[in-house]
Scaffold this motif. Structure first.
Motif, PDB file in Angstrom:
ATOM      1  N   ILE A  29      37.033  44.280  38.148  1.00 13.26           N
ATOM      2  CA  ILE A  29      36.094  43.234  37.742  1.00 13.26           C
ATOM      3  C   ILE A  29      36.717  41.848  37.790  1.00 13.26           C
ATOM      4  O   ILE A  29      36.021  40.835  37.907  1.00 13.26           O
ATOM      5  N   ALA A  30      38.065  41.771  37.737  1.00 13.35           N
ATOM      6  CA  ALA A  30      38.741  40.476  37.816  1.00 13.35           C
ATOM      7  C   ALA A  30      38.529  39.808  39.168  1.00 13.35           C
ATOM      8  O   ALA A  30      38.743  38.604  39.307  1.00 13.35           O
ATOM      9  N   LEU A  31      38.089  40.582  40.187  1.00 11.96           N
ATOM     10  CA  LEU A  31      37.831  40.034  41.517  1.00 11.96           C
ATOM     11  C   LEU A  31      36.355  39.726  41.753  1.00 11.96           C
ATOM     12  O   LEU A  31      35.958  39.406  42.868  1.00 11.96           O
ATOM     13  N   LYS A  32      35.564  39.811  40.697  1.00  9.82           N
ATOM     14  CA  LYS A  32      34.164  39.385  40.786  1.00  9.82           C
ATOM     15  C   LYS A  32      34.107  37.954  41.325  1.00  9.82           C
ATOM     16  O   LYS A  32      34.969  37.130  41.024  1.00  9.82           O
ATOM     17  N   HIS A  33      33.086  37.651  42.132  1.00 10.52           N
ATOM     18  CA  HIS A  33      33.065  36.357  42.817  1.00 10.52           C
ATOM     19  C   HIS A  33      33.177  35.180  41.854  1.00 10.52           C
ATOM     20  O   HIS A  33      33.868  34.201  42.131  1.00 10.52           O
ATOM     21  N   GLU A  34      32.497  35.264  40.722  1.00  3.64           N
ATOM     22  CA  GLU A  34      32.545  34.151  39.763  1.00  3.64           C
ATOM     23  C   GLU A  34      33.961  33.903  39.272  1.00  3.64           C
ATOM     24  O   GLU A  34      34.282  32.789  38.855  1.00  3.64           O
ATOM     25  N   TYR A  35      34.824  34.912  39.321  1.00  9.05           N
ATOM     26  CA  TYR A  35      36.187  34.784  38.819  1.00  9.05           C
ATOM     27  C   TYR A  35      37.220  34.606  39.932  1.00  9.05           C
ATOM     28  O   TYR A  35      38.318  34.106  39.683  1.00  9.05           O
ATOM     29  N   SER A  36      36.872  35.014  41.168  1.00  8.16           N
ATOM     30  CA  SER A  36      37.849  34.948  42.264  1.00  8.16           C
ATOM     31  C   SER A  36      37.447  34.007  43.396  1.00  8.16           C
ATOM     32  O   SER A  36      38.309  33.491  44.106  1.00  8.16           O
ATOM     33  N   GLY A  37      36.147  33.799  43.593  1.00  6.81           N
ATOM     34  CA  GLY A  37      35.682  32.967  44.696  1.00  6.81           C
ATOM     35  C   GLY A  37      35.814  33.638  46.057  1.00  6.81           C
ATOM     36  O   GLY A  37      35.713  32.981  47.090  1.00  6.81           O
ATOM     37  N   LEU A  38      35.997  34.959  46.087  1.00  7.85           N
ATOM     38  CA  LEU A  38      36.304  35.647  47.341  1.00  7.85           C
ATOM     39  C   LEU A  38      35.090  36.254  48.046  1.00  7.85           C
ATOM     40  O   LEU A  38      35.211  36.739  49.167  1.00  7.85           O
TER      41      LEU A  38
END
Length: 456
Positions: free
Chosen positions: A129-138
């Motif tokens: 979940i740390a790679l969710k777009h809101e948190y990673s921009g990926l």
């Protein structure tokens, strides 16, 4: 006369090999990329990196078909910034991304945006979940960005996850949808991130013959296992290491099944598979228990990298023992796939490093950044490392002291050179501003999940 004929024969064989390689490269215009990153996987707990336990029998076989990089280093032992560096070819100081929930500036090129511009279909199957777009921009430039973490752990109902079996299952569905289209697929697996708790049928592969008792209070709360006995405030850290290794074995079994499906789909002949990790894990070394992020010892920053070339190509070497970094993956993929419209990065082309013995990476940088200051900052070459702590620096000869427990004088070579690179990195840090999109308000469900994973 015989000598002359021998030389002529050697030249003919060499010429045949050279032109054959050139023809193979030319025929790889239809090749795909499958990038697999594993969360919290340290290199030295895999068989093909010398681990005594049979944690990775299939990966060990996979490594024999791949180029294995023996000294591969992450620039930041934290998922968000580590993956950001891998996808951009830039160190954290240039990205100004130091921790999770610091999304990438949408103006910066990524591996995905480059593949997308070059007409590849792009997909990601993510289980952190740390790679969710809101948190990673990926998420941008991915045609499909599959992030589902809806499985409850048996003994922790607030710990949402997606295990390797279901992550690979989702990946195969996407591959079948691609059919004959050229693609870039990124798979990020959560196993063996803590808590170390694979599905029940995959537990108890490993049992330590001895106990190593430590204060239970030293372990992160999110790591505590119901199966771990606590007597008079003490628990056996070896039980946790057994479970960590169980997680790797579970991952290995699922990867074997995924690989079998790739074979059945006929994708191995024209697909490169890159297998790596975001960072490692401290399992008690240096009294840092079941964690990553703060320390920069080898168990936290040395990670696996194995690249299996498309089956139609011949790999140039079995192993490469020179120094490499996660930021080298982007320029290497750009070169191999002959991608265009690419901005310059700070990474090396891995295939050039292999090919040209006069070329080598002189150092890598790894950082731990907290409260707007460097908590730790390390420079490493192939056999030596200097770590700047808040109270001074320590230098290590990694050949003589692989556990980094016996610091040596920092006055001797190559430590002055490595120290100068740390000073340069800190100076560069002042040049770049934090021009990032602020994380959106967090979903309450995400808060619970991230807490259970130790991110708060």
């Amino acid at each position: 006369m015989k000598v002359g004929l021998t030389i002529l024969l050697i030249l003919l064989v060499s010429a045949f090999w050279f032109f054959n390689q050139k023809e193979e490269e030319a025929n790889c215009s239809d090749c795909n990329l499958i990038l697999i990153t594993v969360d919290t996987l340290r290199a030295d707990h895999l068989g093909f990196y010398g681990y005594a336990r049979a944690t990775s029998p299939f990966l060990d076989q996979f490594s024999k078909e791949s180029i294995v990089f023996n000294n591969h280093i992450t620039p930041r032992p934290k998922t968000g910034p580590s993956i950001a560096s891998l996808f951009t070819g830039l160190y954290p100081n240039k990205l100004q991304i130091r921790n999770n929930r610091e999304p990438l500036n949408n103006k910066i090129q990524t591996l995905t945006s480059i593949f997308k511009k070059n007409n590849f279909k792009t997909a990601a199957v993510i289980s952190n979940i740390a790679l969710k777009h809101e948190y990673s921009g990926l998420k941008r430039d991915f045609d499909t960005f599959d992030l589902h973490v809806d499985e409850e752990e048996l003994n922790r109902k607030d710990h949402l996850q997606r295990n390797a079996k279901n992550t690979f299952k989702a990946s195969l569905k996407i591959l079948k949808d691609f059919k004959n289209k050229q693609f870039f697929l990124w798979i990020h697996l959560m196993d063996p991130h803590g808590p170390y708790y694979p599905p029940e049928e995959y537990r108890n592969y490993f049992h330590s013959n001895s106990k190593n008792l430590v204060q239970n209070s030293l372990l992160p709360e999110y790591q505590l296992l119901p199966s771990a006995e606590v007597v008079d405030g003490l628990t056996d850290i070896n039980h946790y290491i057994d479970n960590y290794d169980d997680e790797i074995r579970y991952l290995d079994i699922q990867f074997a099944s995924f690989f079998k499906e790739l074979t059945a789909m006929g994708l191995l002949s024209n697909s490169m598979i890159v297998f790596s990790a975001d960072h490692g894990e401290s399992l008690s070394e240096h009294e840092y228990y079941l964690e990553h992020g703060a320390e920069l010892y080898e168990n936290n920053i040395r990670i696996p990298l194995a690249i299996r070339l498309p089956g139609k190509l011949t790999k140039p070497v079995e192993q490469y023992s020179g120094l490499t970094s996660s930021i080298d993956i982007l320029p290497s993929m750009v070169n191999f796939f002959k991608l265009t419209d690419v901005q310059e990065t700070g990474g090396f082309n891995l295939f050039e490093l292999i090919k040209d013995t006069t070329l080598k990476r002189e150092f890598t940088i790894s950082e731990s950044y907290q409260d707007n200051v460097f908590n730790r900052l390390a420079a490493r070459n192939q056999n030596s490392k200097v770590i700047n702590f808040r109270d001074g620096k320590r230098c290590f000869d990694l050949l003589k002291d692989p556990t980094e427990t016996a610091p040596v004088s920092c006055e001797q070579a190559p430590f002055p050179f490595l120290s100068s690179k740390l000073e340069e990195y800190q100076r560069d840090n002042q040049k770049y501003s934090r021009d990032q999109v602020k994380p959106s308000a967090m979903d309450p469900k995400d808060v619970q999940t991230l807490k259970s994973l130790g991110y708060f």
